[in-house]
Motif scaffolding. Structure first.
Motif, PDB file in Angstrom:
ATOM      1  N   GLY A   6       0.819  -1.212   0.000  1.00  0.00           N
ATOM      2  CA  GLY A   6       0.000   0.000   0.000  1.00  0.00           C
ATOM      3  C   GLY A   6       0.848   1.253   0.000  1.00  0.00           C
ATOM      4  O   GLY A   6       0.719   2.107   0.889  1.00  0.00           O
ATOM      5  N   LEU A   7       1.696   1.377  -1.010  1.00  0.00           N
ATOM      6  CA  LEU A   7       2.566   2.540  -1.093  1.00  0.00           C
ATOM      7  C   LEU A   7       1.769   3.828  -1.267  1.00  0.00           C
ATOM      8  O   LEU A   7       0.672   3.822  -1.820  1.00  0.00           O
ATOM      9  CB  LEU A   7       3.560   2.388  -2.247  1.00  0.00           C
ATOM     10  N   ARG A   8       2.371   4.932  -0.832  1.00  0.00           N
ATOM     11  CA  ARG A   8       1.719   6.236  -0.932  1.00  0.00           C
ATOM     12  C   ARG A   8       2.308   7.100  -2.042  1.00  0.00           C
ATOM     13  O   ARG A   8       1.770   8.155  -2.342  1.00  0.00           O
ATOM     14  CB  ARG A   8       1.830   6.962   0.413  1.00  0.00           C
ATOM     15  N   GLN A   9       3.431   6.674  -2.610  1.00  0.00           N
ATOM     16  CA  GLN A   9       4.044   7.453  -3.678  1.00  0.00           C
ATOM     17  C   GLN A   9       3.219   7.379  -4.953  1.00  0.00           C
ATOM     18  O   GLN A   9       2.538   6.395  -5.198  1.00  0.00           O
ATOM     19  CB  GLN A   9       5.456   6.951  -3.967  1.00  0.00           C
ATOM     20  N   GLY A  10       3.338   8.412  -5.765  1.00  0.00           N
ATOM     21  CA  GLY A  10       2.673   8.396  -7.063  1.00  0.00           C
ATOM     22  C   GLY A  10       2.053   9.732  -7.407  1.00  0.00           C
ATOM     23  O   GLY A  10       1.373  10.353  -6.579  1.00  0.00           O
ATOM     24  N   LEU A  11       2.294  10.183  -8.636  1.00  0.00           N
ATOM     25  CA  LEU A  11       1.713  11.444  -9.103  1.00  0.00           C
ATOM     26  C   LEU A  11       0.237  11.254  -9.447  1.00  0.00           C
ATOM     27  O   LEU A  11      -0.133  10.280 -10.098  1.00  0.00           O
ATOM     28  CB  LEU A  11       2.462  11.931 -10.340  1.00  0.00           C
ATOM     29  N   ALA A  12      -0.583  12.178  -9.010  1.00  0.00           N
ATOM     30  CA  ALA A  12      -1.999  12.154  -9.386  1.00  0.00           C
ATOM     31  C   ALA A  12      -2.160  12.671 -10.814  1.00  0.00           C
ATOM     32  O   ALA A  12      -1.449  13.580 -11.245  1.00  0.00           O
ATOM     33  CB  ALA A  12      -2.817  12.997  -8.422  1.00  0.00           C
ATOM     34  N   VAL A  13      -3.104  12.071 -11.545  1.00  0.00           N
ATOM     35  CA  VAL A  13      -3.354  12.455 -12.934  1.00  0.00           C
ATOM     36  C   VAL A  13      -4.857  12.718 -13.101  1.00  0.00           C
ATOM     37  O   VAL A  13      -5.670  11.822 -12.873  1.00  0.00           O
ATOM     38  CB  VAL A  13      -2.914  11.352 -13.925  1.00  0.00           C
ATOM     39  N   PRO A  14      -5.247  13.926 -13.489  1.00  0.00           N
ATOM     40  CA  PRO A  14      -6.673  14.230 -13.681  1.00  0.00           C
ATOM     41  C   PRO A  14      -7.227  13.541 -14.923  1.00  0.00           C
ATOM     42  O   PRO A  14      -6.486  13.110 -15.819  1.00  0.00           O
ATOM     43  CB  PRO A  14      -6.688  15.755 -13.850  1.00  0.00           C
ATOM     44  N   PRO A  15      -8.540  13.437 -15.037  1.00  0.00           N
ATOM     45  CA  PRO A  15      -9.167  12.825 -16.222  1.00  0.00           C
ATOM     46  C   PRO A  15      -8.756  13.534 -17.508  1.00  0.00           C
ATOM     47  O   PRO A  15      -8.691  14.760 -17.578  1.00  0.00           O
ATOM     48  CB  PRO A  15     -10.665  13.012 -15.950  1.00  0.00           C
ATOM     49  N   LEU A  74       6.959   5.716 -13.284  1.00  0.00           N
ATOM     50  CA  LEU A  74       8.148   5.611 -12.444  1.00  0.00           C
ATOM     51  C   LEU A  74       7.907   6.209 -11.066  1.00  0.00           C
ATOM     52  O   LEU A  74       8.552   5.803 -10.087  1.00  0.00           O
ATOM     53  CB  LEU A  74       9.327   6.300 -13.126  1.00  0.00           C
ATOM     54  N   SER A  75       6.991   7.157 -10.963  1.00  0.00           N
ATOM     55  CA  SER A  75       6.725   7.790  -9.666  1.00  0.00           C
ATOM     56  C   SER A  75       6.051   6.843  -8.682  1.00  0.00           C
ATOM     57  O   SER A  75       6.027   7.113  -7.481  1.00  0.00           O
ATOM     58  CB  SER A  75       5.840   9.027  -9.861  1.00  0.00           C
ATOM     59  N   LEU A  76       5.506   5.740  -9.164  1.00  0.00           N
ATOM     60  CA  LEU A  76       4.690   4.860  -8.320  1.00  0.00           C
ATOM     61  C   LEU A  76       5.507   3.987  -7.380  1.00  0.00           C
ATOM     62  O   LEU A  76       4.952   3.398  -6.442  1.00  0.00           O
ATOM     63  CB  LEU A  76       3.817   3.961  -9.200  1.00  0.00           C
ATOM     64  N   THR A  77       6.812   3.876  -7.607  1.00  0.00           N
ATOM     65  CA  THR A  77       7.619   2.947  -6.797  1.00  0.00           C
ATOM     66  C   THR A  77       8.721   3.648  -6.020  1.00  0.00           C
ATOM     67  O   THR A  77       9.602   2.993  -5.475  1.00  0.00           O
ATOM     68  CB  THR A  77       8.230   1.854  -7.681  1.00  0.00           C
ATOM     69  N   GLY A  78       8.712   4.971  -5.964  1.00  0.00           N
ATOM     70  CA  GLY A  78       9.640   5.699  -5.126  1.00  0.00           C
ATOM     71  C   GLY A  78      11.098   5.604  -5.532  1.00  0.00           C
ATOM     72  O   GLY A  78      11.988   5.795  -4.709  1.00  0.00           O
ATOM     73  N   GLY A  79      11.353   5.294  -6.809  1.00  0.00           N
ATOM     74  CA  GLY A  79      12.725   5.227  -7.286  1.00  0.00           C
ATOM     75  C   GLY A  79      13.291   3.829  -7.391  1.00  0.00           C
ATOM     76  O   GLY A  79      14.428   3.639  -7.821  1.00  0.00           O
ATOM     77  N   TYR A  80      12.509   2.827  -7.012  1.00  0.00           N
ATOM     78  CA  TYR A  80      12.960   1.436  -7.070  1.00  0.00           C
ATOM     79  C   TYR A  80      12.513   0.779  -8.378  1.00  0.00           C
ATOM     80  O   TYR A  80      11.483   1.141  -8.946  1.00  0.00           O
ATOM     81  CB  TYR A  80      12.394   0.643  -5.892  1.00  0.00           C
ATOM     82  N   GLU A  81      13.281  -0.218  -8.810  1.00  0.00           N
ATOM     83  CA  GLU A  81      12.898  -0.976 -10.001  1.00  0.00           C
ATOM     84  C   GLU A  81      11.607  -1.745  -9.784  1.00  0.00           C
ATOM     85  O   GLU A  81      10.796  -1.896 -10.685  1.00  0.00           O
ATOM     86  CB  GLU A  81      14.031  -1.950 -10.384  1.00  0.00           C
ATOM     87  N   ALA A  82      11.418  -2.271  -8.570  1.00  0.00           N
ATOM     88  CA  ALA A  82      10.182  -2.960  -8.198  1.00  0.00           C
ATOM     89  C   ALA A  82       9.823  -4.075  -9.166  1.00  0.00           C
ATOM     90  O   ALA A  82       8.820  -3.998  -9.885  1.00  0.00           O
ATOM     91  CB  ALA A  82       9.037  -1.959  -8.085  1.00  0.00           C
ATOM     92  N   PRO A  83      10.605  -5.154  -9.221  1.00  0.00           N
ATOM     93  CA  PRO A  83      10.294  -6.241 -10.151  1.00  0.00           C
ATOM     94  C   PRO A  83       9.002  -6.959  -9.788  1.00  0.00           C
ATOM     95  O   PRO A  83       8.640  -7.081  -8.618  1.00  0.00           O
ATOM     96  CB  PRO A  83      11.508  -7.169 -10.015  1.00  0.00           C
ATOM     97  N   VAL A  84       8.336  -7.445 -10.827  1.00  0.00           N
ATOM     98  CA  VAL A  84       7.095  -8.198 -10.664  1.00  0.00           C
ATOM     99  C   VAL A  84       7.440  -9.671 -10.446  1.00  0.00           C
ATOM    100  O   VAL A  84       8.378 -10.194 -11.032  1.00  0.00           O
ATOM    101  CB  VAL A  84       6.210  -8.043 -11.912  1.00  0.00           C
ATOM    102  N   PHE A  85       6.683 -10.331  -9.574  1.00  0.00           N
ATOM    103  CA  PHE A  85       6.932 -11.747  -9.304  1.00  0.00           C
ATOM    104  C   PHE A  85       5.606 -12.495  -9.230  1.00  0.00           C
ATOM    105  O   PHE A  85       4.539 -11.907  -9.032  1.00  0.00           O
ATOM    106  CB  PHE A  85       7.716 -11.930  -7.999  1.00  0.00           C
TER     107      PHE A  85
END
Length: 555
Positions: A396-405, A415-426
């Protein structure tokens, strides 16, 4: 707009003052230098900018639940309670950076907030008005990481960006994890104090006041079993030492909102805690509940550089008098620093074409901050489902830019959604018991009364299976009625997720999201956000029914 400040006095009773000398400032009998009668100081504080140099869209959390022990404590209030407690009308610009509903309603009229060129200009204006020799600018955590440019350049421009904002001191933050081989050189390039666990204290003489700034880093960095008393004792020792030399002791923390509330309840000899990592905003100083006549105030400066605090410090009758005010920075209304704006354009130029690559348009508001799940989380879940998983499970990360409709989604947003980490999917296998255990752990760190364990994350995001979250239940009993889409609860299902700290191989999350977005039609829509049902929250001042948010500004 009403002035969002509250003059508070850090003072004890006459008997307590006679015994300790300074309210909230004496620790274990330690002698503290007396406040100078004619001293006055201005602290300027910003934090959690996430290295977003360009202006951002505001979208505060609508649902903001906290532990039972903080029931009704700011910032854990509903939108209406936030506004009424501060005397702010829903139609004012202040409401747009305090509530999601007002942000949606007023976004077109007010435009974006922050941006380093505007922030630099506004900070400098306050320094010049009060006097540079009596001003101290403090940078909280999460200011060198979080943007696409910071990730691509490994934080190389972090020291320069702190120079733009006039930081005199900063606390060590995520750069030590992200760039372990480079962070020491980055700190050296800053040329001013960076408060680390090895060098936690810096001293300043400003406005006739001797000031000690004690840094507190994220306790989850500690290797091995975390012991809160050891952590507390180490900080208290630094505070005691600082109090021998300085009349004003400020803690500059990157521990997060709830850990800082806990420190405010436990520490002695601290005059003010400047909090970061939690990404929470409250436009007044917060005094966490505690059994003392001299509570330690906590300053919550918000996120993504949407504004900053000034805190004027003067001697009071029995201690320090603090006058705090939050200054929102509206990009349209604030004159930019031309030199900073030019440098931003120049430094972004080699990356701009790649970072600003259009990937589609937002079908509705895309936002992260929400107690249970935001629309960005649902978009992530839709992409994770394409990996062949039965369920999706994410932090439940809090990072991330808001984008209007209707606004174009770019790689920068992803890239803003993971706070600078690569964040691999598993993809992993899990049965019902194992997944429930993970949910309980997430709920405990989020809602538990052991505030020092809070990781500045909200509830983990689960899709493909519904459950009930019992707010007032005991630890280990909060998650109930977890559906299991299999013949047996012991049967393992494939669970797709991602993590900033996952060390195995996997596609970086942003790449998966980009591939998914490119497959969507021009008129694509996001499915309804999957989130658990909440039980026993009636009357909780932090719970905001989603229906009210939908009515206020659309999806």
């Amino acid at each position: 707009m009403p002035k969002l400040s509250r003059r508070r006095f850090l003072q004890a009773s006459l008997a307590s003052a006679a015994a300790t000398g300074l309210a909230g400032c004496a620790s274990k009998g330690a002698a503290r230098p007396s406040p100078p009668a004619d001293g006055q100081l201005q602290l300027l504080f910003y934090a959690d900018t996430h290295a977003h140099w360009l202006p951002v869209h505001s979208h505060p959390a609508a649902n903001h639940l906290g532990p039972m022990s903080l029931l009704g404590q700011a910032p854990y209030l509903t939108e209406s309670s936030r506004l009424s407690s501060l005397g702010i009308a829903e139609t004012t610009s202040a409401a747009a950076w305090l509530t999601a509903s007002a942000a949606r309603q007023q976004s077109q009229q007010l435009g974006q907030m922050g941006g380093y060129a505007a922030l630099a200009s506004a900070l400098q204006e306050k320094r010049e008005a009060f006097g540079a020799e009596a001003s101290l600018t403090l940078e909280g955590g999460q200011c060198w990481n979080g943007s696409g440019l910071a990730q691509m350049s490994a934080g190389r421009h972090g020291p320069l960006s702190s120079d733009w904002l006039g930081a005199d001191v900063r606390v060590a933050s995520e750069e030590q994890r992200l760039w372990p081989s480079a962070y020491k050189q980055l700190y050296s390039s800053f040329r001013r104090p960076v408060l680390t666990s090895d060098q936690p204290t810096a001293y300043f003489s400003k406005g006739g006041i001797e000031v000690a700034v004690v840094g507190v880093t994220d306790p989850s960095w500690q290797v091995g079993r975390f012991d809160e008393q050891d952590w507390l004792n180490s900080i208290q020792q630094q505070v005691d030492a600082a109090g021998q030399k300085a009349a004003l002791v400020v803690v500059l923390s990157d521990a997060g909102t709830n850990p800082d509330f806990w420190l405010a309840q436990q520490l002695q000899g601290v005059d003010l805690i400047l909090s970061s990592r939690g990404q929470d905003l409250w436009p007044q100083l917060v005094y966490p509940r505690q059994n003392t006549a001299a509570p330690i105030p906590v300053c919550l400066a918000g996120s993504q550089g949407q504004g900053f605090f000034t805190i004027q410090v003067r001697p009071g009758s029995y201690g320090w008098q603090l006058d705090a005010e939050f200054h929102p920075v509206w990009s349209r209304l604030t004159e930019e620093d031309a030199e900073v704006a030019d440098q931003i354009t120049r430094l972004r130029a080699p990356y701009a074409g790649w970072l600003d690559q259009p990937l589609g348009k937002a079908p509705g508001w895309l936002y992260r901050r929400d107690a249970l799940a935001g629309s960005w989380d649902q978009l992530i879940a839709e992409a994770l489902k394409t990996t062949g998983a039965d369920l999706t499970f994410a932090p439940g990360l809090r990072q991330g830019l808001a984008v209007p409709p209707g606004v174009v989604i770019t790689r920068e947003h992803l890239l803003s959604l993971t706070g600078g980490y690569e964040a691999p999917v598993f993809n992993v296998g899990a049965n019902r018991r194992q997944l429930r255990s993970r949910l309980e752990s997430g709920a405990s760190q989020w809602l538990g009364d052991q505030l020092y364990l809070h990781t500045s994350e909200d509830l983990p995001r689960l899709t493909g299976s519904h459950y009930v979250l019992r707010y007032q239940a005991q630890a280990g009993q909060r998650v109930s009625e977890l559906e299991w889409p299999a013949a047996s609860t012991t049967e393992q299902l494939r669970v797709s997720g991602w993590s900033r700290h996952y060390q195995g191989e996997g596609t970086p999350l942003w790449q998966l999201l980009e591939a998914w977005l490119r497959q969507q039609s021009e008129d694509w829509q996001l499915p309804e956000i999957e989130k658990p049902s909440l039980a026993f929250v009636e009357g909780h001042p932090g719970w905001h029914p989603e229906a009210l948010l939908d009515e206020a500004g659309g999806s």
